[in-house]
Design an enzyme around this catalytic site. Structure first.
Site, PDB file in Angstrom:
ATOM      1  N   ALA A  11       0.805  -1.215   0.000  1.00  0.00           N
ATOM      2  CA  ALA A  11       0.000   0.000   0.000  1.00  0.00           C
ATOM      3  C   ALA A  11       0.840   1.268   0.000  1.00  0.00           C
ATOM      4  O   ALA A  11       0.370   2.320  -0.436  1.00  0.00           O
ATOM      5  CB  ALA A  11      -0.934   0.001   1.204  1.00  0.00           C
ATOM      6  N   GLY A  14       6.509  -0.242  -3.476  1.00  0.00           N
ATOM      7  CA  GLY A  14       6.688  -1.460  -4.251  1.00  0.00           C
ATOM      8  C   GLY A  14       8.150  -1.660  -4.550  1.00  0.00           C
ATOM      9  O   GLY A  14       8.964  -0.734  -4.439  1.00  0.00           O
ATOM     10  N   HIS A 234      -1.858 -12.663  -3.562  1.00  0.00           N
ATOM     11  CA  HIS A 234      -2.124 -11.858  -2.374  1.00  0.00           C
ATOM     12  C   HIS A 234      -0.840 -11.823  -1.561  1.00  0.00           C
ATOM     13  O   HIS A 234      -0.282 -12.873  -1.234  1.00  0.00           O
ATOM     14  CB  HIS A 234      -3.260 -12.464  -1.557  1.00  0.00           C
ATOM     15  N   ASP A 235      -0.369 -10.637  -1.216  1.00  0.00           N
ATOM     16  CA  ASP A 235       0.948 -10.530  -0.582  1.00  0.00           C
ATOM     17  C   ASP A 235       1.032 -11.336   0.712  1.00  0.00           C
ATOM     18  O   ASP A 235       2.091 -11.891   1.027  1.00  0.00           O
ATOM     19  CB  ASP A 235       1.350  -9.068  -0.363  1.00  0.00           C
ATOM     20  N   ASN A 295      -7.143 -10.146  10.766  1.00  0.00           N
ATOM     21  CA  ASN A 295      -6.563  -8.877  10.342  1.00  0.00           C
ATOM     22  C   ASN A 295      -6.497  -7.927  11.522  1.00  0.00           C
ATOM     23  O   ASN A 295      -7.512  -7.716  12.206  1.00  0.00           O
ATOM     24  CB  ASN A 295      -7.423  -8.232   9.257  1.00  0.00           C
ATOM     25  N   GLN A 303       3.056   4.497  10.292  1.00  0.00           N
ATOM     26  CA  GLN A 303       3.342   5.243   9.059  1.00  0.00           C
ATOM     27  C   GLN A 303       2.609   6.582   9.050  1.00  0.00           C
ATOM     28  O   GLN A 303       3.166   7.616   8.648  1.00  0.00           O
ATOM     29  CB  GLN A 303       2.942   4.410   7.843  1.00  0.00           C
TER      30      GLN A 303
END
Length: 469
Positions: A11, A14, A234-235, A295, A303
């Site tokens: 998100a 990369g 999916h990471d 999750n 961040q």
């Protein structure tokens, strides 16, 4: 010697990671890194998907410049978001981020038509407003009616590169629309959001060789010869492949990054009433597994604190500041919707602490300390829930991803949970991506051999529980 490139996009950033097998060890090298983020466009938070594709070609040109003439490539990204394409394969609009506010109250609206218990029985997926099911419920119908296909982010990138359209299952499972029994999109849920199964490309498992990069891209960019392999896209699925669990002991994983995803690898889904009550999910993993996990809002909160703070401090400096004050003084409910995408995370944390009659963190160290304390407490709670739901005791917690480098948080987690914590590799997602590529090409036999390889190739830090915190 085969070359493998993992395109791993999260998100906030990369990267392209080059990997190859050398004398029995896996070597990795970052060859390109770039920023990612969404922007408000036409009242919605959208990803610049074209910019991400351009960055991949920039990275491939860098690979060619260092002598890579031929390589395999796999793409993993975050889940649930999608790109609508028309019959000509053209993008209709930039994809909307899962953090966009359009899905507020969508769970309540949709579950008025079908009970939560029924949805969970069908899919085994946790209820989060960001799930694709609720995004489609809130989608602009005029745009949706123009769409021939809905492609999830890594599948869209693969389509742009090769011209081939597929729907990779580890990513698709997070939509809350795949049926555990049929292993297909559930017709009842599709009907509720007024989507037909034909809107999705064929489902494929990780490890399918998708095809070579189109000639038009080789004409436009100076890149190696590239064959794309559909990995666990999916990471988190790739990160779990990259867990260095080589013993048969009972273990859990914590994929620690923007999100914290804590769970176990299972050969069967666990969609019991107790699992539903605790809102656990059964995302599909590589090679016939399920990721039974929870999750938890992760380092996204840190961040955002960093972004909102007036000092330009590194994450390491933030951790040092946090360590200067006692832990477990203030806590926030990290999974509260208020922390998904607030205008100012610092103000939101202070408001939450004030409302909860807790000490309000003032300094940057106190703010970060509050988040670390809250995350460690959440990890402890969810590990206990996993043990209660499964009836199995967990001996070791493997922390992988960027958060594996946050030593203090790892130690706090070991202390609170009483578990042995093994941290690393930090690049588990890219490594898991590569392992699937290597299995697809036959360079290694299976995931067991892959995990043994990575355990022998990378340093793993160990944290033992202590009585002091």
């Amino acid at each position: 010697m085969n070359n493998y490139i993992a395109v791993d996009i999260g998100a906030s950033s990369g990267r392209l990671i080059l990997s190859r097998l050398n004398q029995g060890k896996l070597e990795i090298e970052e060859i390109h890194r770039f920023e990612n983020g969404f922007q408000k466009i036409n009242h919605h938070d959208r990803w610049n998907i074209d910019a991400l594709v351009r960055e991949i070609f920039i990275g491939l040109e860098k690979a060619k410049a260092i002598g890579i003439d031929q390589t395999y490539l796999g793409v993993d990204t975050w889940a649930v978001d999608y790109v609508m394409v028309d019959k000509d394969g053209e993008k209709i609009a930039d994809p909307i981020s899962y953090r966009d506010r359009r899905t507020q109250n969508s769970i309540e609206a949709l579950t008025s038509q079908i009970p939560k218990e029924k949805i969970y029985e069908k899919t085994g997926i946790q209820f989060l407003e960001l799930n694709t099911l609720y995004q489609l419920h809130a989608e602009n119908r005029s745009l949706l009616n123009k769409a021939d296909k809905l492609l999830f982010i890594p599948d869209y990138i693969g389509f742009v590169l090769t011209g081939k359209q597929v729907t990779e299952v580890t990513n698709a499972s997070t939509t809350q629309m795949l049926n555990l029994s049929s292993s297909l999109f559930d017709e009842d849920l599709l009907n509720i959001v007024k989507i037909t199964k034909e809107r999705f490309a064929p489902l494929v498992d990780p490890g399918q060789r998708l095809g070579k990069v189109l000639d038009k891209w080789s004409d436009q960019f100076d890149i190696p010869a590239v064959e794309v392999i559909t990995v666990a896209s999916h990471d988190t699925a790739s990160a779990v492949v990259g867990v260095p669990a080589i013993e048969d002991k009972s273990w859990a994983y914590l994929s620690s990054g923007t999100w914290s995803l804590i769970g176990i690898e299972s050969t069967v889904p666990i969609n019991s009433k107790q699992a539903l009550e605790h809102n656990f999910t059964n995302e599909w993993g590589a090679y016939g597994t399920y990721r039974f996990l929870k999750n938890i809002m992760g380092l996204w909160i840190i961040q955002e604190i960093k972004r909102c703070h007036h000092e330009d401090l590194s994450f390491a400096e933030l951790a040092e500041r946090a360590d200067q004050v006692p832990y477990f003084q203030s806590f926030i409910p990290v999974n509260d919707q208020r922390f998904v995408n607030p205008e100012n995370m610092i103000n939101e944390i202070r408001s939450a602490c004030l409302e909860l009659n807790q000490p309000v963190p003032q300094t940057i160290g106190e703010l970060v300390n509050c988040v670390y304390s809250s995350l460690a407490t959440s990890y402890d709670k969810e590990l206990k829930n996993i043990e209660a739901i499964t009836g199995n005791s967990i001996e070791t917690l493997y922390v992988v991803g960027g958060g594996s480098n946050v030593g203090k948080l790892n130690q706090l987690t070991a202390d609170l949970t009483g578990k042995n914590v093994q941290a690393g590799p930090g690049e588990a997602t890219a490594i898991g991506n590569v392992i699937v590529q290597m299995i697809a090409t036959g360079e290694i036999k299976d995931i067991k051999e892959g995990r043994k390889l990575l355990s022998n190739s990378f340093d793993i830090k160990r944290y033992e529980p202590t009585t002091s915190q």
